[in-house]
Each structure stands twice: as C-alpha cells, then as structure tokens.
Design a protein around this motif. Structure first.
Motif, PDB file in Angstrom:
ATOM      1  N   ALA A  58     -36.176  -0.734   4.014  1.00 51.81           N
ATOM      2  CA  ALA A  58     -36.733  -1.071   2.667  1.00 51.81           C
ATOM      3  C   ALA A  58     -35.814  -1.879   2.021  1.00 51.81           C
ATOM      4  N   THR A  59     -34.376  -1.440   2.153  1.00 47.16           N
ATOM      5  CA  THR A  59     -33.308  -2.521   1.600  1.00 47.16           C
ATOM      6  C   THR A  59     -33.368  -3.969   2.368  1.00 47.16           C
ATOM      7  N   VAL A  60     -33.826  -4.095   3.453  1.00 43.52           N
ATOM      8  CA  VAL A  60     -33.973  -5.315   4.076  1.00 43.52           C
ATOM      9  C   VAL A  60     -35.047  -6.208   3.031  1.00 43.52           C
ATOM     10  N   GLY A  61     -36.105  -5.465   2.727  1.00 41.63           N
ATOM     11  CA  GLY A  61     -37.204  -6.071   1.943  1.00 41.63           C
ATOM     12  C   GLY A  61     -36.496  -6.501   0.598  1.00 41.63           C
ATOM     13  N   LEU A  62     -35.563  -5.847  -0.183  1.00 39.43           N
ATOM     14  CA  LEU A  62     -34.904  -6.453  -1.196  1.00 39.43           C
ATOM     15  C   LEU A  62     -34.110  -7.542  -0.921  1.00 39.43           C
ATOM     16  N   SER A  63     -33.490  -7.694   0.174  1.00 45.22           N
ATOM     17  CA  SER A  63     -32.363  -8.779   0.399  1.00 45.22           C
ATOM     18  C   SER A  63     -33.238  -9.917   0.817  1.00 45.22           C
ATOM     19  N   LEU A  64     -34.259  -9.877   1.768  1.00 44.89           N
ATOM     20  CA  LEU A  64     -34.999 -10.929   2.108  1.00 44.89           C
ATOM     21  C   LEU A  64     -35.603 -11.924   1.019  1.00 44.89           C
ATOM     22  N   TRP A  65     -35.905 -10.894  -0.243  1.00 44.60           N
ATOM     23  CA  TRP A  65     -36.548 -11.810  -1.313  1.00 44.60           C
ATOM     24  C   TRP A  65     -35.415 -12.931  -1.676  1.00 44.60           C
ATOM     25  N   SER A  66     -34.110 -12.531  -1.702  1.00 42.46           N
ATOM     26  CA  SER A  66     -33.094 -13.492  -2.190  1.00 42.46           C
ATOM     27  C   SER A  66     -32.835 -14.796  -1.452  1.00 42.46           C
ATOM     28  N   ILE A  67     -33.038 -14.409   0.041  1.00 43.36           N
ATOM     29  CA  ILE A  67     -33.050 -15.596   0.922  1.00 43.36           C
ATOM     30  C   ILE A  67     -34.200 -16.423   0.785  1.00 43.36           C
ATOM     31  N   GLY A 267     -24.028 -10.356  -6.670  1.00 38.82           N
ATOM     32  CA  GLY A 267     -24.090  -9.451  -5.722  1.00 38.82           C
ATOM     33  C   GLY A 267     -23.916  -7.870  -6.047  1.00 38.82           C
ATOM     34  N   VAL A 268     -22.751  -7.678  -7.004  1.00 43.73           N
ATOM     35  CA  VAL A 268     -22.622  -6.466  -7.340  1.00 43.73           C
ATOM     36  C   VAL A 268     -23.813  -5.981  -8.311  1.00 43.73           C
ATOM     37  N   VAL A 269     -24.254  -6.885  -9.253  1.00 38.85           N
ATOM     38  CA  VAL A 269     -25.563  -6.421 -10.068  1.00 38.85           C
ATOM     39  C   VAL A 269     -26.524  -5.935  -8.876  1.00 38.85           C
ATOM     40  N   PHE A 270     -26.949  -6.394  -7.948  1.00 38.13           N
ATOM     41  CA  PHE A 270     -28.042  -6.167  -6.899  1.00 38.13           C
ATOM     42  C   PHE A 270     -27.607  -4.729  -6.146  1.00 38.13           C
ATOM     43  N   PHE A 407     -25.078  -8.265  -0.176  1.00 38.94           N
ATOM     44  CA  PHE A 407     -24.390  -6.816  -0.911  1.00 38.94           C
ATOM     45  C   PHE A 407     -25.181  -5.596  -0.739  1.00 38.94           C
ATOM     46  N   PRO A 408     -26.359  -5.490  -0.939  1.00 37.86           N
ATOM     47  CA  PRO A 408     -27.205  -4.273  -0.878  1.00 37.86           C
ATOM     48  C   PRO A 408     -27.266  -3.922   0.708  1.00 37.86           C
ATOM     49  N   LEU A 409     -27.213  -4.853   1.536  1.00 38.17           N
ATOM     50  CA  LEU A 409     -27.215  -4.398   2.968  1.00 38.17           C
ATOM     51  C   LEU A 409     -25.814  -3.578   3.334  1.00 38.17           C
ATOM     52  N   PHE A 410     -24.778  -4.216   2.817  1.00 40.37           N
ATOM     53  CA  PHE A 410     -23.528  -3.413   3.490  1.00 40.37           C
ATOM     54  C   PHE A 410     -22.926  -2.316   2.187  1.00 40.37           C
ATOM     55  N   THR A 411     -23.343  -2.354   1.290  1.00 39.53           N
ATOM     56  CA  THR A 411     -22.992  -1.260   0.210  1.00 39.53           C
ATOM     57  C   THR A 411     -23.600  -0.079   0.292  1.00 39.53           C
ATOM     58  N   THR A 412     -24.530   0.059   0.928  1.00 41.07           N
ATOM     59  CA  THR A 412     -24.997   1.509   1.224  1.00 41.07           C
ATOM     60  C   THR A 412     -24.144   2.098   2.332  1.00 41.07           C
TER      61      THR A 412
END
Length: 470
Positions: A58-67, A267-270, A407-412
């Motif tokens: 699910a987090t990958v979906g959040l990150s792909l948006w930004s790419i 990056g911190v915001v997301f 950021f969301p991919l490694f912060t978890t």
C-alpha cells in the motif's frame, strides 16, 4: 501580430475579477491533487483487508504517485508552447478524474499502484502550470499574494485530504474505495469549472491564434506572431525541458541547496502522512477518524505560515534595493529553526502520560516552517534565475518528489527499528544540520551567484535592461 497598448486580449490586461477567477480555478486543482496525494494513506486498513495486500505494498502506491508527479512534468511542461495552458488543464483534470475512478474500481493492489502512478502524472499539472498561469496574468510586483495563496492551497490540501479521508475510513460501509469516489466527484465538478471559467493565459498562444484568424480573414500569409517565427519544434522543447532542470540541479549551488532543503522537509511531511495516524492510534488509542483530525495541524501550520508570509512581503519590499534577491530570506532564516524544533517536540511528547495536544503543537510548528520553505523556494528561485526560473523550479521539484517517494518506503522500517521517538529525533537532527542553508544564502547569496555561469548571464541581462531604462 502584437498586442496594442492596453489591449484587453492581453492576459496581463485582464480585469482583476478575471485574474482572480483564473488564479482561484488554477489553485483549486492544486488543492484537489494535494488532498488526493495524502488522503490515500488513511485507507490502508480497509484496503489491506479488501485486496489482501501488505502495508508495504500500500505504501508503494503512496510513493509511486510522487514518481509520476516529479518526472512527467519534465516532458509535459513543453506542451504549453504547442497547445496552450487551457487545453493542458482540461486534459489533465479529465485524465486525473479517470485515474481516481480506476483506483476506486481496482480489483487488486497492482491496479491501485498503476492508478497512483498515472494519477501523479496527470495531477502534476496542478503544481507545474499554476506558477506559469500566475506569471501570465500578474505583473512581477503583484505576484506575492497569488503565489502565497497557491502555496497555502497546496500545503493545506495535504492536511485536509487525510482529515476527510479519516471520517470516510471510519465508516465501515465506506472505506478506501469511497475515499477515491469522493475525489472523483470533486474532480468532476472542477473539470466543469475549468471548461466554463478558465481562459487561455499564455500570451504567445493568444497571439498565434489572432495571427491565424487574421490570415483567414485577409488571405494574407504575411500576418504572423513573433512566437510563430521563432518557434522551435516540440522535440527540441522536450529535450530542453528534460535536460536543463537536471543541468541546473547538478551545477548550481543555490538550486542544489534549496533542493536538498525542500526535499528533506517534504520527505518528512510524507513520512508523517504515512505514520502519524498509526502513531496516535498506538500511543493514545485514537480511532482512525480521530487520528485523521490530527492532520488539521498541517492546515493550521499552513495558515500560520501564510500570515507570516504577509510580513515577509513587507520586509521584501522594504529591503529589496539593499539585499536584492536575498530580501526573500528574512523569514526563512527563522522558519529553518521551526523544522527541528517541531520534530523534537513531536518526538519527545508523543507519550501516553503527555496530553496529545503537545505532539500536535510540535506538528503545527513543523508545518508552519515547512510552509515558509515551500513558499520561498518558488519565489527565490524565480528571482534568482529569471528566464531559467521554470527549469530551476522543475529541478527542485524533481528532487522534492523523489524524496517524497523514498521517505515513506524506508521510514516504516526505520521507525520499527529505532522507535518513533528516535526516528523523529534523527529527522530533527538532520533538520538542525540544514538550518544554515538560508543563513549562508542570506549573507553570501550574491557572491555565490556571481561565480555561477547561468547567474552571471542573468545578472548581465538585468544590468543591460536597467541601463536601457535609464
């Protein structure tokens, strides 16, 4: 073919009513896109249940948006030269609505991921075209307030989306699909408003169309707009728009430092968008709806930053002749301190024995500083790079969105190993290390620009224009 003096067909000569209508409609797309980008994370629980996927997927979906959001504008920004801004707004808003519909109807997580990537691609227009639309209709000394409003909508939308999504996710009859359907409804209304209210604002396109009309009426092919005579083909324009931002990002210290600063901050915001909900649920026993309301701190922080920017505008007008472009940096020098301070407060007060309002205050302080940074990046780079401003801004946008994707991919995993407290403390320490950036530029920015090939060229052009005016 050129505009006559005080020609009402010239976007610069539109009435204030039309100018603000264009500004508000353009900014509305920014708000819708920002809300959609951030609200996605609030639907994780029902999405994981319905699609049988992991939280990482699910987090990958959040990150792909930004790419999609960060890379596609490098190509599509050239399309305005060929098709104008209005057509791009229409196509992008309709395409964005279709991607939200695609996500809402997705049978599996892979389709959701693809929809998010495409949504970021279509939604990127919201950020990349608005600055251009504002520049088309407002004179340079008038752009402060419209650009501040653009930044307010972009940042506050990032907080408003999760607030509404939290309410939807908390209802067992709705869930993640309805978060997307609400976006479809808002985007559909927006699409109609663009068709009815938006005007073409790119002067070169308006003149080209006037020249075409004149040729048809007179049968005389000698009538041409300057843009038609000097026109480059689309492939050349795409090549320039892809390479110049990366060149500036690799060679210009000012673009590099601001890209690092805004990249880390956003990056911190997301990372917070992805983790705040679960943190407040774990520490304070909030349900998903209450956790969603914590994102109102982003909205409050945005308004504080917006009001502070009004004071910054006064400082800019007062000290511009003495400090030139660096007059933009009075407030950011203070706001730089808010990033680590906000992080440290949030990190060390998010404990069961401390009232939840304390970490919420930390998030508000962080976001008010984040708003000022977001705002100044656009204005300072536009002031410093003149005709190359769009490329400089595109360079930092690429860096910012790649950071948002990562950021969301490694912060978890980072929070799982370090705990939220020490992970956020690490963010605060990095934020503290970046505090000198606006201070160095405030005192030495003019010297740094003097050593830059691009900045020297722009300075020479400005001096030539000033001498011609004298």
């Amino acid at each position: 073919v050129t505009f006559e003096d005080n020609d009402t067909r010239d976007p610069m000569n539109f009435s204030y009513k039309i100018k603000w209508t264009i500004t508000l409609v353009a900014c509305a797309f920014t708000g819708i896109v920002a809300a959609a980008a951030a609200s996605f994370s609030m639907g994780y629980q029902s999405m994981m249940r319905d699609l049988n996927c992991t939280q990482f997927q699910a987090t990958v979906g959040l990150s792909l948006w930004s790419i999609g959001f960060g890379t596609v504008p490098l190509i599509t920004s050239s399309f305005t030269e060929e098709f104008g801004r209005l057509n791009i707004y229409i196509v992008s808003s309709f395409g964005f609505m279709l991607t939200e519909m695609m996500i809402a109807l997705s049978p599996n997580i892979q389709t959701v991921m693809l929809g998010r990537l495409l949504g970021g691609a279509f939604g990127s227009t919201g950020a990349t075209l608005v600055g251009g639309s504002v520049a088309d209709v407002w004179k340079q000394h008038e752009r402060g307030q419209p650009m501040a409003f653009f930044a307010l909508v972009a940042v506050a939308g990032t907080g408003l989306g999760p607030v509404i999504a939290g309410v939807i996710e908390a209802n067992p009859r709705l869930g993640w699909r309805w978060i997307q359907w609400v976006h479809v409804m808002f985007t559909g209304v927006y699409f109609i408003s663009v068709v009815l209210l938006m005007k073409e604002t790119r002067a070169t396109i308006v003149l080209t169309r006037l020249a075409t009309k004149k040729r048809k009426e007179t049968g005389d092919d000698r009538y041409q707009a300057k843009a038609e005579i000097e026109k480059q083909n689309l492939i050349t324009l795409i090549k320039i728009s892809c390479t110049r931002p990366i060149y500036l990002l690799l060679t210009e210290p000012i673009v590099q430092s601001f890209s690092l600063w805004i990249g880390f901050t956003w990056g911190v915001v997301f990372a917070l968008v992805e983790s705040v909900s679960s943190e407040f649920q774990a520490v304070y026993g909030f349900n998903v709806q209450d956790a969603g309301f914590i994102f109102s701190t982003l909205i409050v922080g945005s308004f504080i930053g917006y009001l502070a920017n009004i004071y910054q505008e006064k400082l800019y007008q007062k000290y511009y002749l003495r400090k030139r472009q660096e007059a933009r940096l009075y407030l950011p020098c203070v706001a730089a301190l808010f990033i680590p301070i906000g992080m440290f407060i949030y990190a060390w007060t998010a404990r069961p024995e401390v009232h939840w309002i304390a970490p919420a205050i930390g998030l508000t302080i962080f976001m008010s500083g984040g708003f000022v940074i977001y705002m100044v990046v656009f204005l300072y780079l536009a002031d410093c790079y003149g005709t190359y401003a769009s490329s400089a801004i595109a360079g930092q946008s690429l860096c910012r969105n790649l950071a948002v994707a990562a950021f969301p991919l490694f912060t978890t995993q980072m929070f799982a190993r370090l705990t939220h407290r020490w992970g956020l403390t690490l963010f605060g320490c990095v934020g503290a290390a970046l505090v000198p950036i606006p201070w160095v530029l405030f005192f030495y920015g003019s010297r740094i620009r003097a050593r830059s090939k691009v900045s020297r060229k722009i300075l020479e052009e400005e001096e030539l224009q000033e001498n011609m005016q004298k």
